[in-house]
Write an enzyme that holds these catalytic residues in place. Structure first.
Site, PDB file in Angstrom:
ATOM      1  N   THR A 196      -1.294   3.075   3.118  1.00 52.82           N
ATOM      2  CA  THR A 196      -0.726   4.360   3.536  1.00 52.82           C
ATOM      3  C   THR A 196       0.011   4.230   4.855  1.00 52.82           C
ATOM      4  OG1 THR A 196      -2.667   5.390   2.510  1.00 52.82           O
ATOM      5  CG2 THR A 196      -1.276   6.821   3.831  1.00 52.82           C
ATOM      6  N   THR A 205       2.014   6.872   0.298  1.00 52.36           N
ATOM      7  CA  THR A 205       1.041   5.845  -0.096  1.00 52.36           C
ATOM      8  C   THR A 205       1.149   5.504  -1.570  1.00 52.36           C
ATOM      9  OG1 THR A 205      -1.317   5.268   0.062  1.00 52.36           O
ATOM     10  CG2 THR A 205      -0.791   7.432  -0.821  1.00 52.36           C
ATOM     11  N   SER A 215       0.815  -1.219   0.000  1.00 52.24           N
ATOM     12  CA  SER A 215       0.000   0.000   0.000  1.00 52.24           C
ATOM     13  C   SER A 215       0.843   1.260   0.000  1.00 52.24           C
ATOM     14  CB  SER A 215      -0.923   0.009   1.215  1.00 52.24           C
ATOM     15  OG  SER A 215      -0.181   0.175   2.406  1.00 52.24           O
ATOM     16  N   THR A 272      -5.097   7.843   7.557  1.00 50.22           N
ATOM     17  CA  THR A 272      -5.103   6.732   6.616  1.00 50.22           C
ATOM     18  C   THR A 272      -6.553   6.291   6.454  1.00 50.22           C
ATOM     19  OG1 THR A 272      -4.696   5.209   8.453  1.00 50.22           O
ATOM     20  CG2 THR A 272      -2.788   5.902   7.197  1.00 50.22           C
ATOM     21  N   GLY A 273      -6.814   5.497   5.401  1.00 48.33           N
ATOM     22  CA  GLY A 273      -8.187   5.051   5.172  1.00 48.33           C
ATOM     23  C   GLY A 273      -8.761   5.712   3.941  1.00 48.33           C
TER      24      GLY A 273
END
Lengths: 357, 357
Positions: free
Chosen positions: A206, A224, A89, A257-258
């Site tokens: 990330t 990321t 990622s 993140t996400g």
């Protein structure tokens, strides 16, 4: 607009589950804040649990705990995960876009000068955060994107490489061949792929690396490979100052993140830093942005995604909260101080349902 | 880092003047707020004075004052300046990057859904804000950059065109030929260029269009060709949600023009909207971000650039403030309501010196 909204909802629903999510009305008792109430600097924090945390933070901690430079510390730490093909990622080995091309995003912010640098949709370079640092240091700009960012990296002597590992290519190919039965790509006749055991969800991996040095100066990096299988040129929150990262030397730092789109439209990391400036602890500030995102989406039943925030203030107090989690499998972060490495379990708003594991 | 900082300072100094700037300690008495204390909706606002304001806002106002759509209103208004080759800081006819290539940035944000769309470093398409709107409406992403943004625009049927007008090419060539005596480009033997009379400063033109409809719903667009002669791929604040534009349907909207890097690192437009949420008038909120930017830069003597902010709240109250201005030549914005067009003179913090005219 309603059309756009409903398609987004549909997509999120399709990617998630149909059932209503149990909603934890308030964040659980914040044991983290207590545990870290005796804060200490220097400190380095990363948005991963112990295994990655240790690998990532060790070179940074070695600098911070000695006579090393703050910016070098966050860069060297972020480089660890960028260069590691096993992380899919971030950086080299990251999942590609819908055409099988890896495009990386990263930014850096340095508290003492309030300066920052960012690259977006950068191809062929394994360490985008190092390019972002040079944008900050060697240009009068903050953000370089696409082909321009690549040419800038070339000018500074970065080596080009194929960032698509075999592992990432095979996962992408599986996605591509199973995307639709209205195109001309077939899965294997027996339906079997290598790496069948792995989950194939579209991750937003990330990593955030935040640090405070002995003088109380603050810096951070977010890096990321972005959302797997994204439309070419798509950029999430990671390289956006104020979204995926924000640093203020008077206050501290935050990173996200996400699902990046949610963080962009709420200026998530800046929101966290401003809440800390207003008197919140890092933990409270991380929780406040999670609530804000859920509110903007119309409440917990509408939320089929997650974001996680980490924060550290100038005194070395830390916080971590997420939108979604699961008892016993809480999202994690970790930090290093002179007391060694410690893991933070995120508090979260919504209990992830069983079937979404 | 100190190296980077000092180079930035040098560059700013070189582009500005050597003398210390007279500093207006507080913003002058805010007559604007009084004048617009009887606010009304619908309202459309743009970050330009009367001449451009009238051209730009008329199609948007025609929609807003009738039964037209809010998002159509801001888009049609922004399209006016994007399509006009006479404006050299937005869309078609914008000043190119250092290689003579026009790269455009734009974003849109729509209050009722809190959704947004953005394109960065988009080439060959005259109306980047319309592409940004389609990113919002026809993808699950917010931001598309570079080649990916262009391909998305092609997919949606936008016509490609050469965005570099003769006027912009000639200005760029003059800059290029006079950049240094250490390269191989010569100015004309007699030193004369067409359009000699025009000022050749590196503008950050840009335009913000903000609107509130009859229902109190809010939307906005920011669109630009970015800093003239920029490094290819450089993106400023304009297409960044929270920097060049922010919209919150509970509060209002804000937009920024001027030196984009300062707006990025302060999350300028989000800052303004959050101050309005906290109770400030649009005018006070615009002034507060100008003060913040000056503070971050170490005070007025260090500031050799300007930014201008415009804001409107849900009730139709407006504000406009800038970092730098000049008595009698104040930066301007304008707005349209059922009472017709009105011009706002920005309040400002630093009196621009004579020689910098």
């Amino acid at each position: 607009m309603s059309k756009s909204l409903s398609r987004r909802s549909f997509l999120k629903k399709a990617a998630g589950v149909g059932a209503a999510f149990p909603f934890v009305e308030r964040f659980p008792e914040v044991f983290i804040r207590k545990r870290t109430s005796v804060s200490s600097i220097p400190i380095i924090l990363c948005s991963r649990g112990e295994e990655w945390g240790k690998k990532v933070m060790t070179p940074g901690w070695d600098l911070l705990s000695g006579t090393g430079d703050l910016l070098d510390a966050v860069e060297k730490s972020a480089n660890v995960v960028e260069l590691d093909p096993e992380d899919m990622s971030v950086g080299y080995g990251g999942r590609p876009n819908e055409e099988g091309v890896v495009q990386l995003d990263a930014c850096v912010m340095y508290g003492p000068t309030h300066n920052c640098g960012s690259v977006m949709a950068l191809e062929n370079i394994k360490t985008p955060c190092s390019v972002a640092r040079l944008v900050m240091e060697r240009t009068d700009h903050i953000q370089l994107v696409g082909e321009g960012a690549l040419r800038f990296a070339r000018a500074h002597g970065f080596t080009e490489a194929n960032l698509l590992t075999e592992e990432a290519r095979l996962r992408w190919l599986k996605w591509k061949e199973n995307l639709s039965d209205k195109d001309d790509w077939f899965p294997p006749a027996d339906g079997k792929y290598e790496h069948e055991e792995e989950d194939e969800e579209r991750t937003n991996g990330t990593i955030n690396v935040l640090a405070v040095d002995k003088n109380g100066d603050v810096a951070g990096i977010t890096t990321t490979s972005g959302l797997a299988w994204k439309i070419p040129g798509r950029v999430g929150d990671s390289p956006i100052i104020g979204a995926g990262l924000y640093v203020d030397n008077e206050v501290g730092a935050a990173g996200a993140t996400g699902r990046g789109e949610e963080v962009i439209r709420t200026c998530g990391s800046f929101y966290v830093v401003e809440r800390m400036r207003g008197g919140m602890s890092p933990q409270e500030a991380c929780e406040s942005i999670c609530k804000r995102i859920v509110d903007i989406n119309g409440g917990p039943v509408k939320v089929k995604f997650t974001d996680k925030f980490v924060a550290v203030n100038k005194n070395g107090e830390v916080g971590c909260a997420a939108i979604m989690g699961k008892k016993g499998k809480e999202p994690k972060a970790s930090f290093m101080t002179e007391d060694g490495i410690k893991v933070i379990k995120a508090t979260y708003l919504i209990e992830k349902p069983e079937e979404d594991d």
